[in-house]
Design an enzyme around this catalytic site. Structure first.
Site, PDB file in Angstrom:
ATOM      1  N   ASP A 388       0.865  -1.180   0.000  1.00  0.00           N
ATOM      2  CA  ASP A 388       0.000   0.000   0.000  1.00  0.00           C
ATOM      3  C   ASP A 388       0.903   1.230   0.000  1.00  0.00           C
ATOM      4  OD1 ASP A 388      -2.962   0.979   0.584  1.00  0.00           O
ATOM      5  OD2 ASP A 388      -1.601   2.218   1.771  1.00  0.00           O
ATOM      6  N   GLU A 432      -4.394   2.269  -4.555  1.00  0.00           N
ATOM      7  CA  GLU A 432      -2.957   2.324  -4.354  1.00  0.00           C
ATOM      8  C   GLU A 432      -2.406   1.013  -3.794  1.00  0.00           C
ATOM      9  OE1 GLU A 432      -4.769   4.133  -0.575  1.00  0.00           O
ATOM     10  OE2 GLU A 432      -5.230   4.009  -2.707  1.00  0.00           O
TER      11      GLU A 432
END
Length: 522
Positions: A388, A432
């Site tokens: 992430d 993301e």
């Protein structure tokens, strides 16, 4: 599925046709340049040869003219030497006088170069002459008389051109000193050469319409110049190009010079007489020298231009035929090529993320199911990495979505580059978040790969003001499952959930770190 053999064939054919057009153009251009180069090279060589030939001709001419000038002066000098010997031996009075005067007249009659012979006393008074009468005026104001009166040497002296007071003609005075028996100055013996003599002589030489022949003293005094201009006789041309070159290079020389008298550029050759202080120069106009060369060059250039135009015309037609052939072949293959390209694009869209170019979530879940089933059969470990981008919302808010997309592409490329085995897979999971599937990888190996990826992302040094590190970083959750043959069908989903939980733990622990764990059997 697309036909994999056709696409490379189209590429190969296209690659072969394009060089054919280019090579045809290059060949025509190269041939035109070659013709121009040959023309320019031959023309320049012919120009140099033309100038060299004329330089040889003008050098030979100056040599011949110098020899003639020296011969003329030497004849007069020899006559003068005899006159001096007679005067100094027999005297100029008494019985010797009429015999000597008759000798002077005979010499002028027999020697073409002579304009007159004269004997002057120490006071400048005329003692005898080759003319019919003796003038009453004195010549003590003449340069040649003053020279001998002030210089005791017995050498011949060539004076500056003067206008004869007896005949009105321009003459070149050649004189010798007369001494009394005690060695004192006794007078001057003078012989003159009519300037018109040089005019008659030099007109027999062809130097072209704008050519020049010059005779000067070596101090720069003009004696005669062809084309003739009486105003130039006796003028000082010591600052002219010929005398300047004489000062630099010595008794002979050849060079392209511009005249200060008329401004015409000429090829000059000069020669200093070996015995007497005289310089003879000949010159031909540069324009006239190169006239024939220029006409020849223009004719050859016209032929070359016609040849080049024909070559360009037929070369253009050849290139056009090649282009038409390529276009027709391209049209025949275009439809199939476009279809295959469309099929490939659909495949890429189906399996790859449109933003980052790596595998998408659908492809990942398909691969996860396959690898989990394989691990369940073999008992080999299966590791899953979930990534992430830290504080990515802040990044978007600070730098904008365009920059955010660019950031995700860089992170995805780094992730892809960090996986070295063919079986490993990188994919974008969503937003993301990214995942990496590592078959047959134990916990230690998975953590090592995760750490390598984390450091590689940091090394990108993408500025991130909203992150404590100052650059873009990632958090990683690493989970390794050891499958068995009795696993439940949904254990693959559990593997993702546990890796996600470890990712959450890494973020809670401060981000920019790797948090790992393993699973015996779900």
């Amino acid at each position: 599925m697309p036909d994999k053999s056709t696409a490379p064939e189209i590429v190969r054919l296209t690659a072969e046709k394009r060089p054919a057009v280019r090579n045809a153009v290059l060949f025509v251009v190269a041939l035109c340049l070659l013709l121009l180069t040959i023309q320019v090279s031959d023309g320049w060589r012919a120009r140099k040869e033309r100038l060299a030939d004329v330089a040889v001709a003008t050098t030979n001419m100056s040599h011949a003219l110098a020899a003639q000038a020296e011969s003329a002066v030497r004849v007069v000098d020899t006559v003068l030497a005899g006159v001096v010997e007679r005067v100094e031996t027999d005297g100029a009075d008494g019985a010797a006088r009429p015999r000597l005067q008759l000798h002077l007249k005979n010499m002028v009659t027999e020697v073409d170069e002579l304009h007159g012979l004269f004997v002057f006393g120490a006071d400048g008074r005329w003692l005898m002459t080759s003319q019919d009468r003796i003038p009453l005026y004195h010549v003590d104001d003449r340069e040649y008389f003053q020279y001998h009166r002030n210089n005791p040497d017995r050498y011949v002296h060539i004076g500056k051109p003067v206008r004869s007071r007896s005949t009105g003609d321009w003459v070149l005075p050649i004189s010798r000193r007369l001494n009394n028996p005690d060695g004192t100055f006794g007078g001057v013996a003078l012989g003159t050469i009519r300037i018109a003599y040089f005019s008659t002589l030099y007109k027999t030489f062809d130097v072209g319409r704008a050519g020049v022949i010059m005779l000067t003293l070596d101090d720069g005094t003009m004696i005669y110049r062809l084309p003739h201009n009486e105003k130039l006789i006796g003028s000082d041309v010591s600052n002219g190009p010929v005398h300047q070159m004489y000062q630099r290079t010595g008794p002979t020389g050849t060079d392209m010079l511009r005249s200060k008298i008329d401004g015409i550029e000429r090829l000059y050759s000069y020669r200093h007489l070996e015995t007497y202080p005289l310089i003879v120069a000949t010159a031909q106009s540069k324009q006239e020298i190169l006239e024939k060369w220029l006409k020849s060059m223009l004719g050859q250039a016209a032929i070359t231009i016609v040849a080049i135009l024909l070559l360009l015309y037929f070369g253009r037609r050849l290139v056009r035929q090649i282009v038409i052939r390529d276009h027709l072949e391209h049209e025949l293959l275009q439809a199939r090529a476009m279809l295959q390209e469309h099929n490939r694009a659909l495949t890429v869209l189906a399996d790859n993320d449109s933003l980052t170019g790596i595998a998408n979530r659908r492809r990942f879940e398909e691969a996860l199911g396959q690898e989990y089933a394989r691990a369940a059969r073999s008992g080999a470990p299966l590791s899953l990495l979930m990534f992430d981008v830290d504080y990515f919302k802040r990044y978007n808010d600070t730098y904008g979505h365009v920059a955010g997309d660019a950031c995700l592409r860089q992170v995805a490329q780094t992730l892809q580059d960090s996986l070295v085995r063919p079986a490993d897979m990188a994919a974008r999971y969503g937003g993301e978040e990214f995942v990496a599937l590592l078959p047959d990888t134990d916990p230690a190996g998975a953590r090592m790969v995760a750490e390598r990826i984390r450091q590689a992302v940091m090394a990108l040094a993408i500025p991130h003001a909203g992150n404590g590190a100052g650059v873009v970083t990632i958090s990683v959750g690493v989970y390794t499952g050891s499958a068995s043959a009795g696993m439940a069908a949904d254990s693959a989903t559990a593997l993702v959930e546990r890796a996600d939980a470890l990712l959450y733990q890494a973020k809670q622990s401060g981000r920019n770190q790797v948090c790992g764990g393993d699973l015996a059997a779900p």
